[in-house]
Scaffold this motif. Structure first.
Motif, short mmCIF file in Angstrom:
data_model
loop_
_atom_site.label_atom_id
_atom_site.label_comp_id
_atom_site.label_asym_id
_atom_site.label_seq_id
_atom_site.Cartn_x
_atom_site.Cartn_y
_atom_site.Cartn_z
N VAL A 214 -2.16 -7.96 3.94
CA VAL A 214 -0.90 -8.31 4.60
C VAL A 214 -0.37 -7.02 5.24
O VAL A 214 -0.29 -5.97 4.58
N LEU A 215 -0.04 -7.09 6.53
CA LEU A 215 0.36 -5.90 7.29
C LEU A 215 1.49 -5.12 6.60
O LEU A 215 1.40 -3.90 6.42
N GLN A 216 2.54 -5.83 6.23
CA GLN A 216 3.68 -5.15 5.59
C GLN A 216 3.25 -4.41 4.31
O GLN A 216 3.78 -3.34 4.01
N ASP A 217 2.33 -5.01 3.55
CA ASP A 217 1.88 -4.38 2.30
C ASP A 217 1.20 -3.04 2.58
O ASP A 217 1.51 -2.04 1.94
N MET A 218 0.26 -3.03 3.56
CA MET A 218 -0.49 -1.78 3.80
C MET A 218 0.36 -0.74 4.54
O MET A 218 0.01 0.43 4.58
N LYS A 226 3.17 -2.34 -5.16
CA LYS A 226 2.46 -3.48 -4.55
C LYS A 226 1.34 -3.94 -5.50
O LYS A 226 1.07 -3.29 -6.50
N ALA A 227 0.70 -5.04 -5.12
CA ALA A 227 -0.42 -5.54 -5.93
C ALA A 227 -1.53 -4.49 -5.99
O ALA A 227 -1.65 -3.64 -5.10
N ARG A 228 -2.35 -4.59 -7.04
CA ARG A 228 -3.45 -3.62 -7.27
C ARG A 228 -4.36 -3.48 -6.05
O ARG A 228 -4.86 -2.40 -5.75
N PHE A 229 -4.60 -4.60 -5.34
CA PHE A 229 -5.59 -4.56 -4.24
C PHE A 229 -5.06 -3.94 -2.95
O PHE A 229 -5.79 -3.82 -1.97
N VAL A 230 -3.77 -3.55 -2.93
CA VAL A 230 -3.16 -3.00 -1.71
C VAL A 230 -3.30 -1.48 -1.68
O VAL A 230 -3.12 -0.82 -2.70
N LYS A 231 -3.62 -0.94 -0.49
CA LYS A 231 -3.58 0.52 -0.31
C LYS A 231 -2.49 0.82 0.72
O LYS A 231 -2.41 0.15 1.76
N ASN A 232 -1.70 1.85 0.43
CA ASN A 232 -0.63 2.26 1.35
C ASN A 232 -1.22 3.20 2.41
O ASN A 232 -1.43 4.39 2.16
N TYR A 233 -1.47 2.66 3.61
CA TYR A 233 -2.08 3.47 4.68
C TYR A 233 -1.07 4.35 5.40
O TYR A 233 -1.47 5.23 6.17
N MET A 234 0.23 4.15 5.17
CA MET A 234 1.23 5.04 5.78
C MET A 234 1.19 6.41 5.10
O MET A 234 1.64 7.39 5.68
#
Ligand code: KIV
Length: 265
Positions: A214-218, A226-234
């Motif tokens: 989900v765009l907002q998550d990453m 966030k959920a375990r499967f999300v990586k923060n690309y910012m």
């Protein structure tokens, strides 16, 4: 990149090239995301949470999905557009046909439905009438009340065998893609190897043919856990386009997802 079609993604499946998918719900982000190199945009019913502020996807309507699909189609550059059928808009094959036609007319290239083997007749009808479908298996958020929360699915032998069987039945019925959400890495690998259509994963390990977030998550919006499967690309980029480009690069070179984003049985 030239216009991405199902043929492009089927060719990737054969050669083993990974592809990247992100959600978008409006024309400006559809433009940014597609120009940053994602092969497909998902107009997800996750917009019920990210845009509308609900605590589930259940309140999302066909009117919402048609509107957001139209917006995305206007801003999209060359990506394939997948659009979600919202809760209870595909309870019967006839209702499925009517609502899928509306999403295709709004600009979708593929429709996405959550469920298992019970969708067999609907998928066959869509396929016969020229509407490509993506079947969402594993943690299907529209069934959150049945699951008792957003929990990993397919952890035991019986449920993992049943999910593999669902995937095979729906591929045979004519599904063009499969999406696996929150399933153990080993099961996602079994399913990806067993079917000939592209498999997109979210919280399903690194073996699937593609990844979606989900765009907002990453982008870490709003900031926080966030959920375990999300990586923060910012965290590793100066701007949104840079964050999306590094997501695309990491999906393609296989560095995302890492073990810290995955689930075991
Ligand atoms: O609605 C959505 O965004 C989705 C993804 C979480 C896969 O279905």
């Amino acid at each position: 990149m030239s216009k991405v079609t199902l043929n492009t993604l089927n060719a990737y499946k054969k050669t083993g090239e990974k592809f990247a998918v992100l959600t978008a719900y409006d024309s400006t982000f559809a433009n940014v995301v597609s120009k940053a190199g994602v092969e497909a945009i998902l107009v997800g019913d996750s917009l019920g949470m990210t845009l509308q502020g609900n605590d589930s996807t259940l309140p999302v309507t066909m009117t919402d999905m048609i509107y957001h699909t139209q917006c995305v189609a206007k801003g999209n550059h060359n990506a394939l557009i997948l659009a979600d059928l919202p809760f209870m808009s595909y309870a019967t094959p006839e209702q499925t046909m009517t609502n899928c036609a509306k999403l295709m007319q709004a600009g979708a290239n593929v429709v996405k439905l959550e469920g298992g083997a019970w969708l067999e007749q609907s998928i066959a009808m869509l396929n016969e009438r020229g509407i490509p479908s993506c079947v969402h298996l594993g943690l299907t958020p529209q069934a959150v009340n049945k699951f008792g929360g957003y929990k990993v699915q397919g952890r035991d032998q019986a449920s993992s065998d049943a999910m593999l069987n669902d995937a095979l039945i729906l591929e045979k019925a004519g599904a063009s893609m499969i999406l696996l959400e929150c399933v153990p890495t080993e099961l996602a690998q079994r399913i990806t190897q067993a079917v000939n259509v592209p498999v997109i994963g979210i919280g399903a390990g690194a073996s699937t043919d593609a990844q979606v977030l989900v765009l907002q998550d990453m982008l870490n919006i709003p900031e926080g856990k966030k959920a375990r499967f999300v990586k923060n690309y910012m965290a590793q980029a100066n701007d949104i386009a840079g964050a999306i480009s590094s997501y695309v690069e990491e999906v393609k070179n296989g560095t995302f997802p890492g073990p810290e984003h995955c689930f075991e049985s």
